[in-house]
Design an enzyme around this catalytic site. Structure first.
Site, short mmCIF file in Angstrom:
data_model
loop_
_atom_site.label_atom_id
_atom_site.label_comp_id
_atom_site.label_asym_id
_atom_site.label_seq_id
_atom_site.Cartn_x
_atom_site.Cartn_y
_atom_site.Cartn_z
CE LYS A 13 -4.15 0.58 9.76
NZ LYS A 13 -2.44 0.43 10.22
NE ARG A 88 -3.72 1.73 16.32
CZ ARG A 88 -4.19 2.25 15.40
NH1 ARG A 88 -5.03 2.39 14.81
NH2 ARG A 88 -3.06 1.78 14.90
NE ARG A 127 2.12 8.54 6.47
CZ ARG A 127 1.29 7.80 7.01
NH1 ARG A 127 0.41 7.07 6.45
NH2 ARG A 127 1.78 7.33 8.48
NE ARG A 133 0.25 9.34 10.98
CZ ARG A 133 -0.13 8.59 10.60
NH1 ARG A 133 -1.39 8.50 9.68
NH2 ARG A 133 -0.50 7.73 11.69
NE ARG A 144 2.97 4.39 14.26
CZ ARG A 144 2.99 5.45 12.35
NH1 ARG A 144 4.04 5.95 12.32
NH2 ARG A 144 1.93 5.26 11.76
P1 AP5 Z 1 -1.33 4.41 4.25
O1 AP5 Z 1 -2.75 3.73 3.51
O2 AP5 Z 1 -1.05 5.61 5.02
O3 AP5 Z 1 -1.00 3.46 5.50
P2 AP5 Z 1 -1.74 3.01 7.25
O4 AP5 Z 1 -2.41 1.30 7.08
O5 AP5 Z 1 -3.01 3.70 6.63
O6 AP5 Z 1 -0.62 3.22 8.23
P3 AP5 Z 1 -0.64 4.36 8.81
O7 AP5 Z 1 0.06 4.78 9.75
O8 AP5 Z 1 -1.86 5.43 8.96
O9 AP5 Z 1 -1.61 3.92 10.11
P4 AP5 Z 1 -1.14 3.82 11.46
O10 AP5 Z 1 -1.95 2.62 12.45
O11 AP5 Z 1 0.26 3.39 12.99
O12 AP5 Z 1 -1.94 4.98 12.26
P5 AP5 Z 1 -3.15 5.95 12.46
O13 AP5 Z 1 -4.06 7.01 12.22
O14 AP5 Z 1 -4.49 4.93 12.97
O15 AP5 Z 1 -0.29 3.85 3.80
C1 AP5 Z 1 1.00 3.80 4.30
C2 AP5 Z 1 2.03 4.25 3.10
O16 AP5 Z 1 2.32 3.17 1.83
C3 AP5 Z 1 1.60 6.24 2.01
O17 AP5 Z 1 2.99 6.30 1.74
C4 AP5 Z 1 0.42 4.87 0.59
O18 AP5 Z 1 0.88 5.69 -0.25
C5 AP5 Z 1 1.88 3.77 0.81
N1 AP5 Z 1 1.18 2.11 0.21
C6 AP5 Z 1 0.08 2.09 0.49
N2 AP5 Z 1 0.10 1.12 -0.03
C7 AP5 Z 1 0.51 0.53 -0.77
C8 AP5 Z 1 1.63 -0.35 -1.34
N3 AP5 Z 1 0.15 -1.72 -1.23
N4 AP5 Z 1 2.56 -0.44 -1.97
C9 AP5 Z 1 3.07 0.53 -1.63
N5 AP5 Z 1 2.74 1.42 -1.07
C10 AP5 Z 1 1.73 1.63 -0.47
O19 AP5 Z 1 -3.12 5.93 14.68
C11 AP5 Z 1 -1.89 6.79 15.16
C12 AP5 Z 1 -2.30 6.56 15.75
O20 AP5 Z 1 -3.04 7.35 16.88
C13 AP5 Z 1 -2.18 5.47 17.24
O21 AP5 Z 1 -0.29 5.18 16.65
C14 AP5 Z 1 -2.05 5.47 18.05
O22 AP5 Z 1 -1.97 6.04 19.01
C15 AP5 Z 1 -3.86 6.63 18.00
N6 AP5 Z 1 -4.97 5.72 18.21
C16 AP5 Z 1 -5.32 5.60 16.47
N7 AP5 Z 1 -6.48 4.60 16.62
C17 AP5 Z 1 -5.98 4.33 17.50
C18 AP5 Z 1 -7.09 2.60 18.73
N8 AP5 Z 1 -8.29 3.10 18.19
N9 AP5 Z 1 -6.99 2.87 20.22
C19 AP5 Z 1 -6.18 3.97 20.30
N10 AP5 Z 1 -5.51 4.35 20.08
C20 AP5 Z 1 -5.28 4.74 18.60
MG MG Z 2 -4.01 4.95 7.46
#
Ligand code: AP5
Ligand code: MG
Length: 191
Positions: A13, A88, A127, A133, A144
């Site tokens: 994402k 979410r 990562r 992180r 997660r």
């Molecule tokens: P990356 O692009 O970082 O993936 P991502 O989908 O953004 O993954 P996240 O870990 O950020 O998702 P998340 O939903 O757990 O975290 P968030 O911050 O939203 O890619 C990941 C890795 O893969 C990178 O190293 C990248 O280089 C690699 N990669 C990417 N594309 C690739 C490809 N095509 N091929 C190979 N490698 C690739 O949320 C964190 C926390 O915050 C949640 O757990 C929750 O506690 C809270 N939170 C956030 N939003 C909410 C909400 N709306 N409501 C309630 N709690 C929330």
């Molecule tokens: Mg992310």
């Protein structure tokens, strides 16, 4: 254009949003980033937020919605927004729809990124070595993914019913994923 990205942790994402914000010239609203910046402060709120993030659980819907709606009121979001990791839950999706409707606005597309679980775990463990992180450890990653499957995945049906869902194969290279996303954008772009 206003679009939401739906995908499990590690789906790409954040990676794709970085490309899209440049391509569409709209702001990137990542609730994960917003909550991590709250977590960095030394307040009672930050400790409360950390207790959710570090456990891989979702923060409460109304807290997240309050943070997002503040951003949405700002001038930079007048011409569009790219929601990363929000909504979410079904409740968040309904709150967002209501909030946008009050502003006379609507979502144009919900984009689902599909990636197999084993690949998600490999990406996030990799990562962890680079970014450090706190929630990128095996146990929390598994939690997660479980939270995604139970609380967030139902959103695809919610948006499919609204006729707004597009699904992209996130197992491809980042370049190929982006090409597919651009095709979805050109189909859905408001005229
Ligand atoms: P990356 O692009 O970082 O993936 P991502 O989908 O953004 O993954 P996240 O870990 O950020 O998702 P998340 O939903 O757990 O975290 P968030 O911050 O939203 O890619 C990941 C890795 O893969 C990178 O190293 C990248 O280089 C690699 N990669 C990417 N594309 C690739 C490809 N095509 N091929 C190979 N490698 C690739 O949320 C964190 C926390 O915050 C949640 O757990 C929750 O506690 C809270 N939170 C956030 N939003 C909410 C909400 N709306 N409501 C309630 N709690 C929330
Ligand atoms: Mg992310």
């Amino acid at each position: 254009m206003r679009l939401v990205f739906i995908g499990p942790p590690g789906a790409g994402k954040g990676t794709q949003c970085k490309r899209l914000v440049e391509y569409l010239n709209i702001p990137h609203l990542s609730t994960g980033e917003m909550l991590r910046s709250v977590k960095k402060q030394e307040t009672a709120l930050s400790r409360w937020v950390a207790s959710y993030i570090d456990a891989g659980k979702l923060a409460p819907d109304h807290l997240v919605m309050r943070i997002v709606s503040q951003k949405l009121q700002s001038d930079e979001c007048r011409n569009g927004a790219l929601f990363d990791g929000f909504p979410r839950t079904i409740i968040q999706a309904q709150l967002l729809d209501d909030h946008l409707a009050e502003m006379g606005l609507k979502l144009d597309m919900a984009l689902e990124l599909k990636v197999q679980e084993e690949e998600l775990i490999q990406r996030l463990l990799k990562r962890a070595e680079i970014d450090g992180r706190a929630d990128d450890n095996y146990e929390t990653i598994r939690e997660r993914i479980h939270v995604f499957n139970t609380q967030t995945a139902p959103l695809t049906e919610y948006y499919a019913k609204q006729g707004k869902l597009e699904t992209v194969d996130g197992m491809q290279s980042p370049e190929d994923v982006f090409e597919d996303i651009k095709r979805c954008v050109s189909r859905r772009r408001p005229t």
